[in-house]
Design an enzyme around this catalytic site. Sequence first.
Site: not given
Length: 510
Positions: A24-28, A147
């Site tokens: 959800a926050m981004g890509q790696v 988390d």
Amino acid sequence: MSDPNIGRLLDNRYQLVELLGKGAMGQVYLAKDVLLGGVSVAIKFLSQTLLNKKMRDRFEREATTSALLGQRSMHIVRVMDYGVNSDDVPFYVMEYLRGESLSDLISTSPLSIPRFINVTRQICLGLQCAHEGIEKDNRIYSIIHRDIKPSNILVTNDPTVGELVKILDFGIAKILADDSGQTNCFMGTLAYSSPEQMEGKELDNRSDIYSLGVMMFQMLTGKMPLQAETHTFGGWYKTHHHQSPRTFASVDPNLKLPKALETTIMGCLEKDPKNRPQSVNEIIKTLDPLSARFSHAQSIGQRIGQVLQTRPVVADPQRTDVPSLEEVCRLQSWPKDKPLAQIVFPQVLATSRETVVTLWVMLNKSEIQQRQFSTLYNKLYKNFLCMMSPHPMVLWLTVLYNREHGPRWLRCYLDLKTAKGQEMVRLLGQKGTYQILLFAVEEPQRCAQAISVRLNPSQCQLLQDWANSSQIINAAQPNLSKSLLKQEFEKLQPQILMKLQSDDPDTSFS
């Protein structure tokens, strides 16, 4: 559809290779640091759908938090760089870790008790560092992860310490006592969230301890201590507030846990934060004596096995006068073609029984006397760094550490394109041991002390893999590879020193 980012070069330094994952926050992405000869790194981008000021600030805070914590603990993923690409998307660069998430690890079977203790202790050391906090505006702020769950724990094999555990993803971490308005909504993972986290309350370190308790139960049994009727916020809210956790005996009657460990885990699952361990340090204090007990038993078993493997079935009286390896080492003299100076060099030593790899070191007599390796206050660290491009080269690092006198860094390079370098690396990988021969500048005619060093299996395997891989690579610019390895060593130095200065027994010399 092919990813247009593959092959892209960021900041004239990081070349994107492949997409490792997205959330959800981004890509790696996996990337190569071309400035350092193609060293692998991981790069995390903020999602295009979250390009607003609030999320940019949070993303930058995640990078800063991880960078500061990664410098202080080897059990938190290390962030090295931060930037914005040509599309105005922020990214940060972190170490690339080859390993397996704890989630994948325990999906096949629960952890054995010794492995559980080792993994959990490392997680606790990382959390302890976060909870102790970072400095901001001349104040110390505690970091609450919020988390903690198996998918945010990576287990990898490190050539130095063996199984190494890292905490990932401080994306929703909370800087305690700062920006408190952000805790008025729920953020986290339902099954691992504390009752107070479900309520959106201001959190402290005891919330992470609750999540850790859920995870510890799952690590040992493969099952969750709590089960919601429905996988919804309402279902988990009711479960975390009112359902009593299952006992270990009800889940696995055959699991025999030390009572202190079982009590500690169940204490972490208490609904009221006041009834849980009040700090991660309390959990570490429970784990430490158990760690010593299990590692001691394992060590005894290994020694018995080694003796049984090496001892002849029938004693041969004709071999009683054959000197031991230590005696052979102590009989050595400093080579006449080497200067009488504080230098280090490797050498293959052939004895009547075997061929061994040795590291010859010259120091002042006073320093050798100071570093008495039979005492409790000395540690030894050994590691190997390798670079295949532009030239196959290994940096062999040994550190002799004394709490009072600090570290003595011993480095030498093994060129994998030479016969001597190949022989050294293969022997190290096959035998899993080497000898350090200490010579005094004042008395070079005899070895003052011989120290036997044992490598762990993962180091041995790496050395053999490197020796094999180097055969198909052309030789080019060995000095450049040495320079790049030296840069990598200098980046690792603070972490190595921090480990040696800690109370971690893994580096103790015995």
